[in-house]
Design a protein around this motif. Sequence first.
Motif, PDB file in Angstrom:
ATOM      1  N   VAL A   8      49.952  37.887  12.212  1.00  0.00           N
ATOM      2  CA  VAL A   8      49.871  36.471  11.848  1.00  0.00           C
ATOM      3  C   VAL A   8      48.537  36.237  11.144  1.00  0.00           C
ATOM      4  O   VAL A   8      47.489  36.674  11.638  1.00  0.00           O
ATOM      5  N   VAL A   9      48.579  35.553  10.015  1.00  0.00           N
ATOM      6  CA  VAL A   9      47.360  35.244   9.263  1.00  0.00           C
ATOM      7  C   VAL A   9      47.279  33.731   9.100  1.00  0.00           C
ATOM      8  O   VAL A   9      48.147  33.112   8.483  1.00  0.00           O
ATOM      9  N   ILE A  10      46.233  33.136   9.666  1.00  0.00           N
ATOM     10  CA  ILE A  10      46.002  31.693   9.572  1.00  0.00           C
ATOM     11  C   ILE A  10      44.881  31.476   8.561  1.00  0.00           C
ATOM     12  O   ILE A  10      43.701  31.626   8.876  1.00  0.00           O
ATOM     13  N   ASN A  11      45.236  31.130   7.328  1.00  0.00           N
ATOM     14  CA  ASN A  11      44.239  30.848   6.289  1.00  0.00           C
ATOM     15  C   ASN A  11      43.809  29.393   6.425  1.00  0.00           C
ATOM     16  O   ASN A  11      44.342  28.489   5.782  1.00  0.00           O
ATOM     17  N   ASN A  12      42.812  29.190   7.280  1.00  0.00           N
ATOM     18  CA  ASN A  12      42.407  27.852   7.704  1.00  0.00           C
ATOM     19  C   ASN A  12      41.076  27.397   7.111  1.00  0.00           C
ATOM     20  O   ASN A  12      40.820  26.190   7.034  1.00  0.00           O
ATOM     21  N   ILE A  32      52.557  34.106   7.622  1.00  0.00           N
ATOM     22  CA  ILE A  32      51.421  33.617   6.839  1.00  0.00           C
ATOM     23  C   ILE A  32      51.385  32.107   7.020  1.00  0.00           C
ATOM     24  O   ILE A  32      52.379  31.415   6.760  1.00  0.00           O
ATOM     25  N   VAL A  33      50.249  31.586   7.469  1.00  0.00           N
ATOM     26  CA  VAL A  33      50.087  30.147   7.668  1.00  0.00           C
ATOM     27  C   VAL A  33      48.947  29.672   6.778  1.00  0.00           C
ATOM     28  O   VAL A  33      47.786  30.017   7.013  1.00  0.00           O
ATOM     29  N   ASN A  34      49.281  28.908   5.747  1.00  0.00           N
ATOM     30  CA  ASN A  34      48.277  28.419   4.811  1.00  0.00           C
ATOM     31  C   ASN A  34      48.056  26.929   5.020  1.00  0.00           C
ATOM     32  O   ASN A  34      48.999  26.142   4.993  1.00  0.00           O
ATOM     33  N   VAL A  35      46.794  26.553   5.220  1.00  0.00           N
ATOM     34  CA  VAL A  35      46.457  25.175   5.562  1.00  0.00           C
ATOM     35  C   VAL A  35      46.109  24.395   4.311  1.00  0.00           C
ATOM     36  O   VAL A  35      45.097  24.663   3.645  1.00  0.00           O
ATOM     37  N   SER A  36      46.955  23.434   3.985  1.00  0.00           N
ATOM     38  CA  SER A  36      46.687  22.490   2.910  1.00  0.00           C
ATOM     39  C   SER A  36      46.095  21.228   3.544  1.00  0.00           C
ATOM     40  O   SER A  36      45.129  21.309   4.298  1.00  0.00           O
ATOM     41  N   ALA A  62      42.637  18.588  -5.381  1.00  0.00           N
ATOM     42  CA  ALA A  62      43.077  19.624  -6.323  1.00  0.00           C
ATOM     43  C   ALA A  62      43.210  20.971  -5.626  1.00  0.00           C
ATOM     44  O   ALA A  62      44.186  21.715  -5.842  1.00  0.00           O
ATOM     45  N   SER A  63      42.250  21.288  -4.763  1.00  0.00           N
ATOM     46  CA  SER A  63      42.308  22.574  -4.062  1.00  0.00           C
ATOM     47  C   SER A  63      43.487  22.632  -3.097  1.00  0.00           C
ATOM     48  O   SER A  63      44.128  23.677  -2.933  1.00  0.00           O
ATOM     49  N   LYS A  64      43.796  21.506  -2.458  1.00  0.00           N
ATOM     50  CA  LYS A  64      44.882  21.491  -1.484  1.00  0.00           C
ATOM     51  C   LYS A  64      46.253  21.443  -2.153  1.00  0.00           C
ATOM     52  O   LYS A  64      47.226  21.976  -1.608  1.00  0.00           O
ATOM     53  N   PHE A  65      46.352  20.808  -3.332  1.00  0.00           N
ATOM     54  CA  PHE A  65      47.595  20.901  -4.101  1.00  0.00           C
ATOM     55  C   PHE A  65      47.803  22.332  -4.577  1.00  0.00           C
ATOM     56  O   PHE A  65      48.940  22.817  -4.634  1.00  0.00           O
ATOM     57  N   ALA A  66      46.725  23.027  -4.917  1.00  0.00           N
ATOM     58  CA  ALA A  66      46.838  24.428  -5.330  1.00  0.00           C
ATOM     59  C   ALA A  66      47.367  25.283  -4.186  1.00  0.00           C
ATOM     60  O   ALA A  66      48.236  26.143  -4.381  1.00  0.00           O
ATOM     61  N   HIS A  81      54.398  29.565   6.152  1.00  0.00           N
ATOM     62  CA  HIS A  81      54.293  28.203   6.677  1.00  0.00           C
ATOM     63  C   HIS A  81      53.178  27.459   5.947  1.00  0.00           C
ATOM     64  O   HIS A  81      52.053  27.955   5.825  1.00  0.00           O
ATOM     65  N   LEU A  82      53.497  26.263   5.485  1.00  0.00           N
ATOM     66  CA  LEU A  82      52.542  25.406   4.782  1.00  0.00           C
ATOM     67  C   LEU A  82      52.199  24.238   5.694  1.00  0.00           C
ATOM     68  O   LEU A  82      53.080  23.479   6.094  1.00  0.00           O
TER      69      LEU A  82
END
Length: 292
Positions: free
Chosen positions: A87-91, A139-143, A159-163, A183-184
């Motif tokens: 599990v990867v939490i890109n937080n 994969i969990v990417n935090v917007s 802009a960074s979070k829309f990306a 997961h977004l």
Amino acid sequence: MKDFRDKIVVVTGAGSGMGRAYAVEFARLGARLALNDFDAPALAETVRLLGIDEGERLHSAAFDVGDRAAMERFAGDVRTRLGHAHVVINNAGIEGVGKPVWATPAEAYTRVLHVNFHGVLNGTQAFLPQLIENGEGAIVNVSSIFGLIGPPNHADYSASKFAVRGFTEALMVELRGTRIGVHLVHPGGIATNIARQDRTQAFRHKYLSTPPEAIVRHVIRGIRRGTPKIVYGHGSLKTWLGSNLLPLRWLNPIIWRDMAGVIDRRDYPPSPLTVLPSRDRHHPEPDQDQAA
């Protein structure tokens, strides 16, 4: 993925806020942890709170997630010391400068995108081969909810979070039919220390109220259920509904009215309502009673 016991969970930005809460909750679930933060003392404090020694159940490293080479070294060290990540939490993330577009310097956009987007990109690409080799993972990417709407004085951050949103939604399609969940996460107002500048304190006091532990538990349930988009936290439901149901000509004035009282407006020009009409034959000067 249902059971996290002895699974290797990577968390970036683990020195505080949601990142620390992810580390604590996954440790409680029996996972082995690979933790990152740019702030070395804060990361060391998280490790101390966990009560787990560096070794076969925990590895930590302080570095900038936007640094591709550092992220690749981290992924290699995790593989060597713990095994393949599951599990990867890109937080990890930082706030913007809190100014309108015309007052935000170009380097601010570069800096925020470097951490908030490139950190997610680097974490995903560095660890995804390990998940693929496992044949399962998440994969969990935090917007952010500011990856759903464009709020005033947050164009760099938004802009960074829309990306992150676009990148992650594309990855979902690419990994369809596999056992790797994507997961977004769109957090609402979570009570973290991300808003540190004086000009963003009014914003912090009004909006950042949901405990980080609450969203972490919600996200973990989402991983278990295979939920692709996870929207949670103060103000998140109304933001999600507005972004999906309202045209921008209605949504934008609502956003402005909601946020006008908590943003720094020193860089804004005078309101058109306060500008006197031009003195010409088409716009005669009003008399005193009309002007009042």
